[in-house]
Design a protein around this motif. Structure first.
Motif, PDB file in Angstrom:
ATOM      1  N   CYS A  38       9.461  10.547 -20.021  1.00 40.58           N
ATOM      2  CA  CYS A  38       9.610   8.859 -19.350  1.00 40.58           C
ATOM      3  C   CYS A  38       8.801   8.133 -20.184  1.00 40.58           C
ATOM      4  CB  CYS A  38       9.435   9.070 -17.913  1.00 40.58           C
ATOM      5  SG  CYS A  38       7.731   9.675 -17.230  1.00 40.58           S
ATOM      6  N   LEU A  57       1.049  -1.258  -0.025  1.00 35.80           N
ATOM      7  CA  LEU A  57      -0.066  -0.089   0.028  1.00 35.80           C
ATOM      8  C   LEU A  57       0.752   1.327  -0.103  1.00 35.80           C
ATOM      9  CD1 LEU A  57      -2.917   0.714   0.027  1.00 35.80           C
ATOM     10  CD2 LEU A  57      -2.717   0.888   2.560  1.00 35.80           C
ATOM     11  N   LEU A 110       2.419   1.551  -3.461  1.00 32.15           N
ATOM     12  CA  LEU A 110       1.556   2.167  -4.343  1.00 32.15           C
ATOM     13  C   LEU A 110       1.527   3.555  -4.289  1.00 32.15           C
ATOM     14  CD1 LEU A 110      -1.062  -0.852  -4.423  1.00 32.15           C
ATOM     15  CD2 LEU A 110       0.271   0.236  -6.490  1.00 32.15           C
ATOM     16  N   PRO A 153       2.324   9.812 -15.516  1.00 31.09           N
ATOM     17  CA  PRO A 153       2.819  10.884 -15.190  1.00 31.09           C
ATOM     18  C   PRO A 153       2.851  12.290 -16.333  1.00 31.09           C
ATOM     19  CG  PRO A 153       4.616   9.387 -15.743  1.00 31.09           C
ATOM     20  CD  PRO A 153       3.228   8.741 -15.747  1.00 31.09           C
ATOM     21  N   ILE A 192      -8.708 -12.812  -4.751  1.00 28.60           N
ATOM     22  CA  ILE A 192      -9.417 -11.385  -4.377  1.00 28.60           C
ATOM     23  C   ILE A 192      -8.626 -10.376  -4.989  1.00 28.60           C
ATOM     24  CG2 ILE A 192      -9.447 -10.071  -2.102  1.00 28.60           C
ATOM     25  CD1 ILE A 192     -10.145 -12.540  -0.731  1.00 28.60           C
ATOM     26  N   LEU A 206      -6.137  -0.454  -6.605  1.00 23.42           N
ATOM     27  CA  LEU A 206      -4.953   0.745  -6.514  1.00 23.42           C
ATOM     28  C   LEU A 206      -4.031   0.178  -7.516  1.00 23.42           C
ATOM     29  CD1 LEU A 206      -4.896   1.732  -2.764  1.00 23.42           C
ATOM     30  CD2 LEU A 206      -5.814   3.091  -4.561  1.00 23.42           C
ATOM     31  N   ALA A 207      -3.628  -1.008  -7.485  1.00 26.28           N
ATOM     32  CA  ALA A 207      -2.555  -1.334  -8.541  1.00 26.28           C
ATOM     33  C   ALA A 207      -3.040  -1.222  -9.806  1.00 26.28           C
ATOM     34  CB  ALA A 207      -2.131  -2.631  -8.417  1.00 26.28           C
ATOM     35  N   PRO A 247      -8.374   6.998  -7.725  1.00 26.47           N
ATOM     36  CA  PRO A 247      -7.961   6.352  -6.587  1.00 26.47           C
ATOM     37  C   PRO A 247      -7.812   6.590  -5.181  1.00 26.47           C
ATOM     38  CG  PRO A 247      -6.248   7.264  -8.123  1.00 26.47           C
ATOM     39  CD  PRO A 247      -7.630   7.744  -8.472  1.00 26.47           C
ATOM     40  N   LEU A 284      -8.777  -5.420   2.124  1.00 25.84           N
ATOM     41  CA  LEU A 284      -7.584  -4.596   1.953  1.00 25.84           C
ATOM     42  C   LEU A 284      -6.856  -5.374   0.749  1.00 25.84           C
ATOM     43  CD1 LEU A 284      -5.135  -2.829   2.907  1.00 25.84           C
ATOM     44  CD2 LEU A 284      -4.339  -4.830   4.387  1.00 25.84           C
ATOM     45  N   ILE A 285      -6.873  -6.460   0.628  1.00 25.54           N
ATOM     46  CA  ILE A 285      -6.240  -7.043  -0.656  1.00 25.54           C
ATOM     47  C   ILE A 285      -6.892  -6.412  -1.887  1.00 25.54           C
ATOM     48  CG2 ILE A 285      -5.510  -9.461  -1.868  1.00 25.54           C
ATOM     49  CD1 ILE A 285      -3.805  -8.438   0.505  1.00 25.54           C
ATOM     50  N   ILE A 313      -6.121  -3.219  -2.640  1.00 23.78           N
ATOM     51  CA  ILE A 313      -4.776  -3.064  -3.165  1.00 23.78           C
ATOM     52  C   ILE A 313      -4.693  -3.445  -4.635  1.00 23.78           C
ATOM     53  CG2 ILE A 313      -2.678  -3.742  -3.155  1.00 23.78           C
ATOM     54  CD1 ILE A 313      -2.691  -4.003  -0.007  1.00 23.78           C
ATOM     55  N   TYR A 358      -2.336   4.972 -14.544  1.00 29.93           N
ATOM     56  CA  TYR A 358      -2.094   6.424 -14.690  1.00 29.93           C
ATOM     57  C   TYR A 358      -0.630   7.076 -15.246  1.00 29.93           C
ATOM     58  CZ  TYR A 358      -2.036  11.077 -12.370  1.00 29.93           C
ATOM     59  OH  TYR A 358      -1.985  12.445 -12.283  1.00 29.93           O
ATOM     60  N   CYS A 413       5.168  13.753 -17.385  1.00 30.99           N
ATOM     61  CA  CYS A 413       6.154  13.764 -18.436  1.00 30.99           C
ATOM     62  C   CYS A 413       6.291  12.672 -19.280  1.00 30.99           C
ATOM     63  CB  CYS A 413       7.543  13.734 -17.673  1.00 30.99           C
ATOM     64  SG  CYS A 413       7.976  12.243 -16.539  1.00 30.99           S
ATOM     65  N   ASN A 453      -3.274   2.732 -10.448  1.00 30.91           N
ATOM     66  CA  ASN A 453      -1.828   3.170 -10.530  1.00 30.91           C
ATOM     67  C   ASN A 453      -0.997   2.669 -11.658  1.00 30.91           C
ATOM     68  OD1 ASN A 453       0.612   4.466  -9.265  1.00 30.91           O
ATOM     69  ND2 ASN A 453       1.590   2.381  -8.995  1.00 30.91           N
ATOM     70  N   TYR A 454      -1.339   1.645 -12.311  1.00 33.51           N
ATOM     71  CA  TYR A 454      -0.485   1.507 -13.380  1.00 33.51           C
ATOM     72  C   TYR A 454      -0.872   1.894 -14.574  1.00 33.51           C
ATOM     73  CZ  TYR A 454       1.393  -1.750 -17.177  1.00 33.51           C
ATOM     74  OH  TYR A 454       1.974  -2.174 -18.329  1.00 33.51           O
ATOM     75  N   ALA A 497      -8.423   1.768   1.907  1.00 34.90           N
ATOM     76  CA  ALA A 497      -7.340   0.529   2.133  1.00 34.90           C
ATOM     77  C   ALA A 497      -6.664   0.920   3.494  1.00 34.90           C
ATOM     78  CB  ALA A 497      -6.246   0.577   0.949  1.00 34.90           C
ATOM     79  N   VAL A 498      -6.469   2.394   3.655  1.00 39.27           N
ATOM     80  CA  VAL A 498      -5.851   2.697   4.799  1.00 39.27           C
ATOM     81  C   VAL A 498      -6.665   2.357   6.142  1.00 39.27           C
ATOM     82  CG1 VAL A 498      -4.684   4.656   6.126  1.00 39.27           C
ATOM     83  CG2 VAL A 498      -4.473   4.568   3.862  1.00 39.27           C
ATOM     84  N   PHE A 537       2.250   6.332  -6.948  1.00 35.65           N
ATOM     85  CA  PHE A 537       1.302   7.259  -7.293  1.00 35.65           C
ATOM     86  C   PHE A 537       1.541   8.528  -7.188  1.00 35.65           C
ATOM     87  CE2 PHE A 537      -2.751   9.464  -7.416  1.00 35.65           C
ATOM     88  CZ  PHE A 537      -3.494   9.022  -8.576  1.00 35.65           C
ATOM     89  N   LYS A 543       4.330   9.998  -9.648  1.00 37.61           N
ATOM     90  CA  LYS A 543       3.659  10.054 -10.864  1.00 37.61           C
ATOM     91  C   LYS A 543       3.011  11.485 -10.925  1.00 37.61           C
ATOM     92  CE  LYS A 543       2.995   5.387 -12.470  1.00 37.61           C
ATOM     93  NZ  LYS A 543       2.046   4.681 -12.912  1.00 37.61           N
TER      94      LYS A 543
END
Lengths: 109, 473
Positions: free
Chosen positions: B125, A20, A23, B73, B11, B64-65, B26, B57-58, B61, B71, B75, B68-69, B33-34, A27, A30
């Protein structure tokens, strides 16, 4: 459902927390590039900026004496700074071998 | 529960699927998740609460994974394409994969560092796919400056279906650079990247050279595909005929090849009179090297992770569980790239191994194979059952993705898999002989040639049978 022991539970919680955190950091780095320098270790950390370093710091590098350090500073002053690390080869006393060693210790932004 | 990792992997995958279906910020999954992490910590001693909050939680995650993948940036090189026909630009970066030469052009992946548009340079990048005319011999880590036009991958698929563009997006490639033929690439010469990966690609080039030295033409191409996973020298007709018979899996490096490599390594080390513990310790890094040599495709990574789990379990004197090791390898791959969940290679690889692990013992018990006294007949029946188990698990996926239903798959695999095993063994024998005893290499080359010819003839015969392959499109 999982049948985990207390120790295994601690390991799973630790791994999930790390995932967590990783990630979130990835994030945020980025999303906001200014955070990148704060989050990630700069690859030039521990190296000297060739265009800003002084004579004392140069002399402390292995393979550089007083004279060679002075020649580097003279070259920098005459040419308005180094354009690339390869310019070091133009200085008398810096051979291919010495350049390879110095390349690891210096950087240009 | 004997398979906790299976539940966690399922899961985690469900979280990825949800993130793919619903576009959500996200922030909320992150916050939840927190909260669930805190709940998991607080309820570590209460089994029901702990397991419920761990599942949530899993799952989060997983969400979010994937978010995040996908997303990108600011640049990222994809952000520099403002309109469909962007003008010419100059890109500086280093080569991430050795070039694949197909027809009159080469293609490779470039990790971008800098981009120049309208004489202004920007730090950039991300990766892009480069198409360049001619046969170019770039190596991994080489730094280049290329001039050309940037495009997004085209959408060839049907409306609403997964397309060619989705395939590239899953690999993390959002842009294609078509290099200007009048501006040759500038080679900056500096070799960057991981040294081990550079060594692996160098080794791959050397092995390919040895194979084609002794076995030119189609046989060399098939051997190259079976040992190193390089399909560039296989004619499209041969490839499609293998798809029709359901035996195309032998032309890509998969868990099957990793198993053979492990077998060869262990056999050679055993001949050297090494202890079993030492043998497994040496085999693990060699398998990782083989994984890198073959380009770390999904089935190879899966098989390598599973092999390492088995090796570790042997060293730690613990019982290895196939379902847990399979789930661990899934979590490992999805941790790196969650979008792989939607890749056909990933799905087929995991489904086939799972169905073999689950169905094979049940089919064996159902048909009472253990009662059979004739050893060879029993072996043949067992090999057939493995093939049936794999086919039962994968035929729906193959019908969905390839629009094909092959009725000869089970029979074809019964003949072709043993032949492919022999070809792979003689192929590795050829490489080892060419290195240490070139005089013997010709013998291995002749044997490989004969076996490849036999394999192609059997395959051609099987697909020529009536109703061997039914097209569903």
């Amino acid at each position: 459902m999982f049948g985990l022991t207390q120790e295994e539970r601690k390991v799973v919680i630790f791994l999930a927390a790390i995932a967590l955190l990783g990630l979130t950091v990835n994030f945020l780095a980025k999303k906001n590039s200014s955070l990148k320098s704060w989050v990630y270790v700069n690859e030039n950390l521990g190296k000297l900026n060739l265009n800003h370093t002084d004579k004392e710091a140069l002399v402390n590098l292995p393979g550089i004496g007083e004279k060679l350090a002075q020649r580097i500073l003279d070259y920098r002053a005459q040419n308005g700074g180094f354009k690339s690390l390869e310019d070091l080869k133009k200085i008398k006393g810096i051979t291919g071998y010495r350049y390879q060693k110095l390349k690891e210790l210096l950087f240009l932004p | 529960m004997r398979h906790p990792l299976v539940v966690l992997a399922i899961i985690f995958s469900l979280g990825i699927i949800l993130a793919d279906k619903i576009r959500i910020s996200p922030f909320w999954p992150g916050l939840l998740a927190v909260l669930f992490l805190a709940l998991t910590l607080a309820s570590a001693k209460k089994t029901i609460f702990f397991e419920f909050s761990l599942c949530c939680l899993i799952f989060l995650i997983g969400v979010l994974a994937l978010r995040n993948y996908y997303y990108l940036p600011k640049c990222h090189v994809a952000k520099f394409i403002y309109h469909k026909n962007s003008g010419s630009c100059s890109v500086k970066g280093c080569v991430l994969s050795p070039p694949v030469i197909k027809g009159r052009r080469s293609s490779f992946i470039l990790q971008v560092k800098e981009i120049q548009l309208d004489n202004v340079s920007y730090n950039a990048c991300g990766s892009l796919l480069v198409y360049i005319k001619g046969m170019k011999e770039f190596s991994y880590g080489q730094e280049l400056i290329l001039k050309g036009k940037l495009n997004r991958p085209f959408v060839f698929g049907r409306q609403g279906k997964k397309s060619y563009r989705d395939y590239f997006y899953r690999q993390g490639i959002y842009v294609i650079l078509h290099v200007d033929p009048v501006s040759p690439p500038i080679n900056l010469g500096e070799a960057r990247g991981f040294k081990l990966k550079r060594f692996a690609f160098c080794l791959k080039g050397k092995i390919e050279g040895l194979i084609f030295q002794y076995l030119p033409g189609l046989s060399g191409g098939i051997l190259d595909a079976m040992i190193l996973g390089e399909k560039k020298n296989i004619p499209a007709l041969v490839y499609s005929s293998m798809i029709k018979s359901g035996t195309v899996h032998i032309l890509v490096v998969s868990g099957f090849n990793v198993g053979i490599v492990a077998f060869i390594i262990m056999s050679i080390l055993k001949l050297m009179r090494m202890t079993r513990r030492l043998r497994v310790l040496i085999a693990a890094p060699l398998l990782i090297l083989y994984c890198l040599v073959t380009g770390s495709s999904c089935p190879v990574v899966r098989a390598t992770v599973m092999a390492i789990v088995f090796i570790l379990s042997y060293l730690l004197k613990r019982e290895a569980d196939i379902y847990n090791s399979l789930s661990l390898s899934a979590l490992f791959i999805l941790g790196f790239n969650p979008a792989q969940l939607f890749d056909v290679g990933f799905q087929l690889s995991f489904v086939s191994v799972f169905s073999i692990a689950y169905l094979y013992p049940r089919l064996k018990a159902l048909l009472r194979i253990d009662v059979v006294k004739l050893v060879y007949f029993k072996f043949l029946l067992e090999a057939g059952l493995v093939s049936v188990a794999s086919w039962l698990g994968t035929f729906l996926f193959i019908a969905y993705y390839f629009r094909l239903f092959s009725t000869v798959t089970v029979i074809a695999n019964l003949f072709i898999v043993p032949l492919a095993t022999l070809i792979t063994l003689t192929g590795f024998g050829l490489v080892i002989a060419a290195l240490f005893c070139p005089g013997l290499a010709h013998l291995f080359a002749c044997a490989s040639e004969l076996l490849v010819s036999l394999l192609l003839r059997i395959n051609a015969f099987l697909i020529s049978l009536p109703f061997a392959c039914i097209s569903l499109s």
